[in-house]
Design an enzyme around this catalytic site. Structure first.
Site, PDB file in Angstrom:
ATOM      1  N   CYS A   1       5.845  10.428 -18.138  1.00 30.42           N
ATOM      2  CA  CYS A   1       5.125   9.981 -19.331  1.00 30.42           C
ATOM      3  C   CYS A   1       6.104   9.488 -20.397  1.00 30.42           C
ATOM      4  O   CYS A   1       6.686   8.421 -20.242  1.00 30.42           O
ATOM      5  CB  CYS A   1       4.193  11.086 -19.818  1.00 30.42           C
ATOM      6  SG  CYS A   1       2.844  10.455 -20.806  1.00 30.42           S
TER       7      CYS A   1
ATOM      8  N   HIS B   1       1.597  13.641 -15.405  1.00 33.02           N
ATOM      9  CA  HIS B   1       2.321  14.907 -15.604  1.00 33.02           C
ATOM     10  C   HIS B   1       2.160  15.860 -14.425  1.00 33.02           C
ATOM     11  O   HIS B   1       1.370  16.806 -14.516  1.00 33.02           O
ATOM     12  CB  HIS B   1       1.746  15.616 -16.838  1.00 33.02           C
ATOM     13  CG  HIS B   1       2.057  14.964 -18.140  1.00 33.02           C
ATOM     14  ND1 HIS B   1       3.197  15.249 -18.849  1.00 33.02           N
ATOM     15  CD2 HIS B   1       1.380  14.059 -18.863  1.00 33.02           C
ATOM     16  CE1 HIS B   1       3.204  14.541 -19.969  1.00 33.02           C
ATOM     17  NE2 HIS B   1       2.113  13.808 -19.997  1.00 33.02           N
TER      18      HIS B   1
ATOM     19  N   GLU C   1       3.928  18.229 -13.693  1.00 38.41           N
ATOM     20  CA  GLU C   1       4.436  19.560 -14.078  1.00 38.41           C
ATOM     21  C   GLU C   1       3.345  20.470 -14.628  1.00 38.41           C
ATOM     22  O   GLU C   1       3.585  21.667 -14.781  1.00 38.41           O
ATOM     23  CB  GLU C   1       5.589  19.419 -15.087  1.00 38.41           C
ATOM     24  CG  GLU C   1       5.206  19.000 -16.500  1.00 38.41           C
ATOM     25  CD  GLU C   1       4.993  17.495 -16.665  1.00 38.41           C
ATOM     26  OE1 GLU C   1       4.949  16.768 -15.661  1.00 38.41           O
ATOM     27  OE2 GLU C   1       4.846  17.060 -17.825  1.00 38.41           O
TER      28      GLU C   1
ATOM     29  N   ILE D   1      -2.058  11.808 -20.150  1.00 36.93           N
ATOM     30  CA  ILE D   1      -2.249  12.218 -21.551  1.00 36.93           C
ATOM     31  C   ILE D   1      -1.607  11.156 -22.449  1.00 36.93           C
ATOM     32  O   ILE D   1      -0.383  11.030 -22.477  1.00 36.93           O
ATOM     33  CB  ILE D   1      -1.607  13.594 -21.819  1.00 36.93           C
ATOM     34  CG1 ILE D   1      -2.144  14.650 -20.842  1.00 36.93           C
ATOM     35  CG2 ILE D   1      -1.854  14.022 -23.275  1.00 36.93           C
ATOM     36  CD1 ILE D   1      -1.355  15.953 -20.836  1.00 36.93           C
TER      37      ILE D   1
HETATM   38  N1  GLN Z   1       2.216   8.550 -25.945  1.00 39.65           N
HETATM   39  C1  GLN Z   1       3.461   9.219 -25.760  1.00 39.65           C
HETATM   40  C2  GLN Z   1       4.658   8.317 -26.071  1.00 39.65           C
HETATM   41  O1  GLN Z   1       4.505   7.221 -26.434  1.00 39.65           O
HETATM   42  C3  GLN Z   1       3.608   9.754 -24.341  1.00 39.65           C
HETATM   43  C4  GLN Z   1       2.605  10.854 -24.099  1.00 39.65           C
HETATM   44  C5  GLN Z   1       3.058  11.882 -23.121  1.00 39.65           C
HETATM   45  O2  GLN Z   1       4.244  12.040 -22.817  1.00 39.65           O
HETATM   46  N2  GLN Z   1       2.111  12.647 -22.653  1.00 39.65           N
HETATM   47  O3  GLN Z   1       5.776   8.748 -25.918  1.00 39.65           O
END
Ligand code: GLN
Length: 199
Positions: free
Chosen positions: A82, A177, A179, A140
């Site tokens: 992410c 994710h 994890e 997310i």
């Molecule tokens: N939106 C976040 C970013 O721009 C990433 C979100 C996440 O790691 N769950 O870094």
């Protein structure tokens, strides 16, 4: 390498504790990394989820950005989830003003790409390199890989064809994710790279 691989998790911000727990569960010697001296000790590195713009600022403030870039260029295996994927992308779309990445993956990644209607969602993904059983993926405020350059390979797409996992040599990035779902195959795949690279 004798014994367990020593694997670092970048612990400036984000869900580094969850990654440390998964890696330890797989038998790796997992340690938080906040300083260049700690980075120098590890055979591989995970960059966790969190907020990439904050991680970027903290890594530069703490003098870690350049050592991280050097380690990536030197072939250190790195897995980013992410925000970690955003940190590994050569090109960031919809970054905040002045946001930088470490780079390494020949991809363009768009932040927060699923829109506010769909901030978070879960789905099952077919990921052939991890075997026949689909991967349950939690997204997310996730980025997507908007374009994959000639040096990188897509590992997974969501139903509409957008790329959400990539690999390039010793680097792996996922929009989601593993994890936090009990899924360990990505971490195992990463540890296999760490073991191969440290031999
Ligand atoms: N939106 C976040 C970013 O721009 C990433 C979100 C996440 O790691 N769950 O870094």
């Amino acid at each position: 390498m004798a014994g367990n691989p020593q694997v670092g998790v970048l612990a400036l911000q984000g869900d580094f504790r969850e990654h440390i727990a998964v890696l330890r569960g797989l038998g790796a010697d997992a340690v938080p990394v906040r300083r260049p001296e700690e980075l120098a000790q590890v055979d591989g590195l995970v960059i966790p989820g969190g907020e990439s713009s904050v991680m970027d600022k903290l890594s530069r403030t703490f003098g870690l950005a350049q050592p991280l870039k050097d380690a990536i260029a030197g072939g250190l295996p790195v897995y980013g989830t992410c925000a970690g994927l955003i940190m590994l992308a050569d090109r960031i779309l919809d970054g905040i003003a002045g946001q930088q990445s470490l780079g390494g993956l020949d991809v363009a990644v768009r932040r927060n790409a699923f829109g506010s209607q769909l901030d978070s969602f879960e789905t099952d993904l077919d990921i052939p390199v991890l075997g026949d059983v689909p991967v349950h993926a939690v997204f997310i405020r996730a980025p997507i890989v908007e374009s994959v350059g000639a040096n990188a390979t897509a590992l997974a797409t969501v139903a509409d064809g957008r790329v959400v996992a990539v690999e390039q040599g010793n680097l792996i990035g996922t929009s989601f994710h593993p994890e936090i779902t009990g899924e360990t195959r990505f971490h195992q795949y990463f540890l296999d790279k760490v073991r191969a690279a440290s031999r």
